[in-house]
Design a protein around this motif. Structure first.
Motif, PDB file in Angstrom:
ATOM      1  N   ALA A 114       1.222  -1.463  -0.175  1.00 40.53           N
ATOM      2  CA  ALA A 114      -0.106   0.025   0.005  1.00 40.53           C
ATOM      3  C   ALA A 114       0.574   1.486  -0.095  1.00 40.53           C
ATOM      4  CB  ALA A 114      -1.076   0.058   0.820  1.00 40.53           C
ATOM      5  N   GLU A 117       4.153   3.874  -4.481  1.00 40.31           N
ATOM      6  CA  GLU A 117       2.834   3.780  -5.447  1.00 40.31           C
ATOM      7  C   GLU A 117       2.826   2.375  -6.325  1.00 40.31           C
ATOM      8  OE1 GLU A 117       0.349   4.812  -9.455  1.00 40.31           O
ATOM      9  OE2 GLU A 117       3.262   5.093  -8.365  1.00 40.31           O
ATOM     10  N   ARG A 120       1.000  -0.223  -5.265  1.00 40.09           N
ATOM     11  CA  ARG A 120      -0.109   0.098  -5.232  1.00 40.09           C
ATOM     12  C   ARG A 120      -1.376  -0.164  -6.157  1.00 40.09           C
ATOM     13  NH1 ARG A 120       0.408   3.845  -1.912  1.00 40.09           N
ATOM     14  NH2 ARG A 120       0.979   5.624  -3.843  1.00 40.09           N
ATOM     15  N   GLU A 124      -4.500  -2.273  -6.503  1.00 33.04           N
ATOM     16  CA  GLU A 124      -5.740  -1.376  -7.501  1.00 33.04           C
ATOM     17  C   GLU A 124      -6.374  -2.397  -8.482  1.00 33.04           C
ATOM     18  OE1 GLU A 124      -4.127   3.100  -7.556  1.00 33.04           O
ATOM     19  OE2 GLU A 124      -4.780   2.723  -5.824  1.00 33.04           O
ATOM     20  N   VAL A 164     -12.156  -1.976  -1.831  1.00 29.28           N
ATOM     21  CA  VAL A 164     -11.471  -0.843  -2.318  1.00 29.28           C
ATOM     22  C   VAL A 164     -11.318  -0.646  -1.152  1.00 29.28           C
ATOM     23  CG1 VAL A 164     -11.145   1.294  -3.431  1.00 29.28           C
ATOM     24  CG2 VAL A 164     -12.532  -0.111  -4.534  1.00 29.28           C
ATOM     25  N   SER A 165     -12.104  -0.395  -0.341  1.00 31.72           N
ATOM     26  CA  SER A 165     -11.271  -0.382   1.671  1.00 31.72           C
ATOM     27  C   SER A 165     -10.735  -1.498   1.493  1.00 31.72           C
ATOM     28  CB  SER A 165     -13.358  -0.407   2.299  1.00 31.72           C
ATOM     29  OG  SER A 165     -12.631   0.345   3.692  1.00 31.72           O
ATOM     30  N   GLN A 167      -8.266  -3.130  -0.427  1.00 33.04           N
ATOM     31  CA  GLN A 167      -7.347  -2.958  -0.640  1.00 33.04           C
ATOM     32  C   GLN A 167      -6.848  -1.578   0.089  1.00 33.04           C
ATOM     33  OE1 GLN A 167      -7.487   0.118  -3.909  1.00 33.04           O
ATOM     34  NE2 GLN A 167      -4.873  -0.252  -3.042  1.00 33.04           N
ATOM     35  N   THR A 168      -6.971  -0.047  -0.067  1.00 29.73           N
ATOM     36  CA  THR A 168      -6.673   0.601   0.408  1.00 29.73           C
ATOM     37  C   THR A 168      -6.030   0.832   2.402  1.00 29.73           C
ATOM     38  OG1 THR A 168      -9.220   1.868   0.996  1.00 29.73           O
ATOM     39  CG2 THR A 168      -8.219   2.291  -1.367  1.00 29.73           C
ATOM     40  N   ARG A 169      -6.639  -0.464   2.766  1.00 27.33           N
ATOM     41  CA  ARG A 169      -6.266  -0.410   4.227  1.00 27.33           C
ATOM     42  C   ARG A 169      -7.169   0.136   5.424  1.00 27.33           C
ATOM     43  NH1 ARG A 169      -5.159  -4.476   4.701  1.00 27.33           N
ATOM     44  NH2 ARG A 169      -3.824  -3.960   6.717  1.00 27.33           N
TER      45      ARG A 169
END
Length: 196
Positions: A114, A117, A120, A124, A164-165, A167-169
């Protein structure tokens, strides 16, 4: 060394790099440390990628490619089984397989993934593809009349938002759930939501 042998050796080395990163993360490791842990030379690692950052990205892509193959196979098997409740079985199989694929990932790996970039971005893209696949499963079930009277696009969008929540931690920070467990919980929630 034959081309087939070199390709097999390269795949084995990528698997070893991925296993190391999954267990320990990658941000703190130098190329020397990676080579030492894998009992190979730095020049061997340079056959995989020209720098540590590019090795990390290549290894993460390798991980997600293998995970995608396993997850898609689980969905195909659930779909090919036919019969009643195929949509619920497909959702459970697909999201459960995502959870299984992510299960070996340590907190260090997921945090490093995460924070960097390029990795990440890989995560994503894979999350977006998985969300689209969930949407397709729900849409297939709605067209076939295999799910109860729910707004299929809404259910798929809820799934995408949760993914998405994860994946974004953000979900881990709010709930303490690791990614694998969160995907299993999402599978259970969605199958109960859509089942007649």
């Amino acid at each position: 060394m034959t081309s087939a042998h070199a390709t097999a050796r390269r795949a084995e080395l990528f698997d070893a790099v991925v296993a190391l990163f999954l267990a320990d993360g990658f941000a703190h490791l130098t190329l020397d440390e990676i080579a030492g842990r894998l009992h190979c030379s730095k020049s061997t690692l340079y056959t995989l990628a020209p720098s540590k950052d590019e090795l990390v990205v290549a290894a993460v892509r390798h991980f997600f490619r293998a995970a995608t193959d396993a997850v898609d196979a689980a969905d195909r098997a659930a779909s090919d089984a036919g019969g009643e409740r195929v949509t619920a079985r497909r959702l459970a199989a697909y999201l459960g397989a995502v959870g299984e694929a992510l299960a070996p990932a340590s907190e260090s790996f997921v945090s490093d993934l995460a924070a960097f970039e390029p990795t990440r971005s890989v995560y994503e893209r894979n999350t977006a593809a998985a969300a689209a696949h969930v949407r397709a499963i729900v849409d297939d079930g709605a067209r076939a009349g295999d799910v109860r009277d729910v707004h299929a696009t809404f259910v798929a969008d809820v799934a995408a938002s949760v993914m998405v929540s994860i994946q974004t931690r953000a979900l881990a920070r709010r709930t303490g759930l690791d990614d694998a467990t969160a995907y299993r919980e999402l599978a259970d929630l969605l199958t109960r939501a859509v089942t007649r």
